[in-house]
Scaffold this motif. Structure first.
Motif, PDB file in Angstrom:
ATOM      1  N   TYR A 246       0.879  -1.165   0.000  1.00 57.53           N
ATOM      2  CA  TYR A 246       0.000   0.000   0.000  1.00 57.53           C
ATOM      3  C   TYR A 246       0.917   1.214   0.000  1.00 57.53           C
ATOM      4  O   TYR A 246       1.826   1.301   0.820  1.00 57.53           O
TER       5      TYR A 246
ATOM      6  N   PHE B 254       1.779   5.494  -0.351  1.00 61.45           N
ATOM      7  CA  PHE B 254       1.289   6.812   0.028  1.00 61.45           C
ATOM      8  C   PHE B 254       2.317   7.871  -0.392  1.00 61.45           C
ATOM      9  O   PHE B 254       3.511   7.612  -0.432  1.00 61.45           O
TER      10      PHE B 254
ATOM     11  N   LYS C 222      -3.022   8.150  -2.096  1.00 63.72           N
ATOM     12  CA  LYS C 222      -2.672   6.794  -1.680  1.00 63.72           C
ATOM     13  C   LYS C 222      -3.133   5.809  -2.742  1.00 63.72           C
ATOM     14  O   LYS C 222      -4.068   6.085  -3.505  1.00 63.72           O
TER      15      LYS C 222
ATOM     16  N   TYR D 136      -4.020   1.603  -3.242  1.00 64.19           N
ATOM     17  CA  TYR D 136      -4.201   0.267  -2.683  1.00 64.19           C
ATOM     18  C   TYR D 136      -4.289  -0.762  -3.799  1.00 64.19           C
ATOM     19  O   TYR D 136      -3.658  -1.813  -3.728  1.00 64.19           O
TER      20      TYR D 136
ATOM     21  N   SER E  91       3.177   0.483   3.222  1.00 57.74           N
ATOM     22  CA  SER E  91       2.784  -0.440   4.278  1.00 57.74           C
ATOM     23  C   SER E  91       2.169  -1.660   3.604  1.00 57.74           C
ATOM     24  O   SER E  91       2.172  -1.766   2.377  1.00 57.74           O
ATOM     25  N   SER E  92       1.668  -2.589   4.412  1.00 61.15           N
ATOM     26  CA  SER E  92       1.096  -3.806   3.839  1.00 61.15           C
ATOM     27  C   SER E  92       0.203  -4.480   4.857  1.00 61.15           C
ATOM     28  O   SER E  92       0.173  -4.100   6.024  1.00 61.15           O
ATOM     29  N   ASP E  93      -0.475  -5.517   4.412  1.00 59.15           N
ATOM     30  CA  ASP E  93      -1.340  -6.279   5.314  1.00 59.15           C
ATOM     31  C   ASP E  93      -0.543  -6.965   6.420  1.00 59.15           C
ATOM     32  O   ASP E  93      -1.043  -7.184   7.505  1.00 59.15           O
TER      33      ASP E  93
ATOM     34  N   ASN F 193       2.088  -5.791   7.850  1.00 59.43           N
ATOM     35  CA  ASN F 193       2.760  -4.804   8.703  1.00 59.43           C
ATOM     36  C   ASN F 193       1.717  -3.853   9.244  1.00 59.43           C
ATOM     37  O   ASN F 193       1.755  -2.658   8.986  1.00 59.43           O
ATOM     38  N   ALA F 194       0.806  -4.395   9.981  1.00 56.97           N
ATOM     39  CA  ALA F 194      -0.422  -3.676  10.303  1.00 56.97           C
ATOM     40  C   ALA F 194      -0.191  -2.340  10.991  1.00 56.97           C
ATOM     41  O   ALA F 194      -0.940  -1.413  10.801  1.00 56.97           O
ATOM     42  N   TYR F 195       0.832  -2.247  11.798  1.00 55.22           N
ATOM     43  CA  TYR F 195       0.998  -1.024  12.571  1.00 55.22           C
ATOM     44  C   TYR F 195       2.013  -0.081  11.972  1.00 55.22           C
ATOM     45  O   TYR F 195       2.161   1.050  12.412  1.00 55.22           O
ATOM     46  N   LYS F 196       2.700  -0.503  10.953  1.00 52.21           N
ATOM     47  CA  LYS F 196       3.901   0.230  10.560  1.00 52.21           C
ATOM     48  C   LYS F 196       3.827   0.771   9.143  1.00 52.21           C
ATOM     49  O   LYS F 196       3.551   0.049   8.201  1.00 52.21           O
ATOM     50  N   VAL F 197       4.064   2.057   9.013  1.00 54.54           N
ATOM     51  CA  VAL F 197       4.221   2.675   7.708  1.00 54.54           C
ATOM     52  C   VAL F 197       5.692   3.050   7.578  1.00 54.54           C
ATOM     53  O   VAL F 197       6.236   3.729   8.445  1.00 54.54           O
TER      54      VAL F 197
ATOM     55  N   TYR G 145       0.355   7.233  17.314  1.00 54.99           N
ATOM     56  CA  TYR G 145       1.760   6.933  17.031  1.00 54.99           C
ATOM     57  C   TYR G 145       2.636   8.099  17.479  1.00 54.99           C
ATOM     58  O   TYR G 145       2.202   9.253  17.497  1.00 54.99           O
TER      59      TYR G 145
ATOM     60  N   TYR H 136       6.449   9.558  16.272  1.00 53.34           N
ATOM     61  CA  TYR H 136       7.577   9.490  15.361  1.00 53.34           C
ATOM     62  C   TYR H 136       8.640  10.483  15.824  1.00 53.34           C
ATOM     63  O   TYR H 136       8.330  11.538  16.369  1.00 53.34           O
TER      64      TYR H 136
ATOM     65  N   ILE I 228       9.543   5.681  13.254  1.00 53.86           N
ATOM     66  CA  ILE I 228       8.454   5.395  14.175  1.00 53.86           C
ATOM     67  C   ILE I 228       9.023   4.917  15.500  1.00 53.86           C
ATOM     68  O   ILE I 228       9.985   4.144  15.550  1.00 53.86           O
TER      69      ILE I 228
ATOM     70  N   SER J  89       3.539   2.638  18.439  1.00 53.72           N
ATOM     71  CA  SER J  89       2.150   2.720  18.012  1.00 53.72           C
ATOM     72  C   SER J  89       1.328   2.096  19.138  1.00 53.72           C
ATOM     73  O   SER J  89       1.777   1.158  19.814  1.00 53.72           O
TER      74      SER J  89
ATOM     75  N   TRP K 243      -7.083   1.641  13.308  1.00 57.07           N
ATOM     76  CA  TRP K 243      -6.197   0.486  13.294  1.00 57.07           C
ATOM     77  C   TRP K 243      -6.341  -0.247  11.974  1.00 57.07           C
ATOM     78  O   TRP K 243      -7.415  -0.676  11.619  1.00 57.07           O
TER      79      TRP K 243
ATOM     80  N   ARG L  89      -3.735  -1.267   8.228  1.00 53.45           N
ATOM     81  CA  ARG L  89      -2.619  -0.861   7.407  1.00 53.45           C
ATOM     82  C   ARG L  89      -3.003   0.079   6.292  1.00 53.45           C
ATOM     83  O   ARG L  89      -2.177   0.764   5.747  1.00 53.45           O
TER      84      ARG L  89
ATOM     85  N   GLN M  24      -2.715   8.170   8.028  1.00 54.71           N
ATOM     86  CA  GLN M  24      -2.339   8.709   9.328  1.00 54.71           C
ATOM     87  C   GLN M  24      -2.453  10.227   9.279  1.00 54.71           C
ATOM     88  O   GLN M  24      -2.057  10.855   8.301  1.00 54.71           O
TER      89      GLN M  24
END
Lengths: 114, 113
Positions: free
Chosen positions: A32, A34, A49, A51, A94-96, A98-102, B33, B35, B45, B48, B96, B98, B102
């Motif tokens: 994904y 951005f 963005k 997807y 990001s990706s599926d 890596n749910a919390y991380k961009v 989050y 950063y 980051i 989170s 919440w 992906r 943000q």
């Protein structure tokens, strides 16, 4: 693992000229993607963005980006820049999985000459 | 007004002091989050957090800790600041997942003397 590379640390263009800011990503899963912009003394704001679907996505203020799976790229374009577009532009992934991380690139500083 | 708010805008302190930065979001998001942005604009980051879990970037020194009272607030405490902590700290929030955008606050600029 995912990563993003913005090969141009600084880009200078004249007002009215066209613009392309480059972004290359690396991802072993469906990414994904951005583009964010950061004006001086401000936080980041989303420009656009991607997807899935049409590889050309439209964003705010006349920006668009094109996703290329074959080239692992997501370049940002604008047909005619304005001096107010001067800012730092970040590509992110990001990706599926890596749910919390961009993951953000290092940013490209755009300077538009009036 | 719905947005992400951060206080203070700017903070100067001495090495070894404790500092705390506040972040509040009024967007109804469930995830927040922190950063760190260095002088070259590089973003890293740090944490989170949503109402179910805290995820910590393993490279963050232990003197940094997030503090949350509810899903709309996520503060950042630095127990004993070091010179390398000088940076801009950006707070962000999202739903919440992906795919979601943000939303960022304006940042808190920290200078450690």
């Amino acid at each position: 693992a995912q990563s993003v590379t913005q090969p141009d640390a600084r880009v200078t263009v004249s007002e009215g000229a066209s613009l392309q800011l480059r972004c290359k990503y690396s991802s072993s899963v469906t990414p994904y993607l951005f583009w964010y912009v950061q004006y001086p003394r401000q936080g980041l704001q989303l420009l656009l963005k991607y997807y899935s679907g049409d590889p050309v996505v439209q964003g705010v203020n006349g920006f668009e980006a094109e996703f290329s799976k074959s080239n692992s790229s997501f370049h940002l374009r604008k047909a005619s820049v304005h001096w107010s577009d001067s800012a730092v532009y970040f590509c992110a992934v990001s990706s599926d999985t890596n749910a919390y991380k961009v993951i953000f690139g290092k940013g490209t500083h755009l300077h538009v000459l009036p | 007004e719905t947005a992400v708010f951060q206080t203070p805008n700017y903070h100067v302190t001495q090495v070894g002091n404790e500092v705390s930065f506040n972040c509040k979001q009024t967007l109804g998001h469930d995830t927040m989050y922190w950063y760190k942005q260095d002088s070259k604009k590089l973003l890293k980051i740090m944490f989170s957090y949503n109402n179910k879990q805290l995820i910590v970037n393993e490279t963050v020194p232990r003197r940094f800790s997030p503090q949350s009272s509810d899903k709309a607030h996520l503060n950042l405490r630095i127990k004993s600041v070091e010179p390398e902590d000088s940076a801009v700290y950006l707070c962000a929030s999202s739903y919440w997942g992906r795919k979601d955008t943000q939303y960022f606050g304006p940042g808190t600029r920290l200078l450690v003397l």
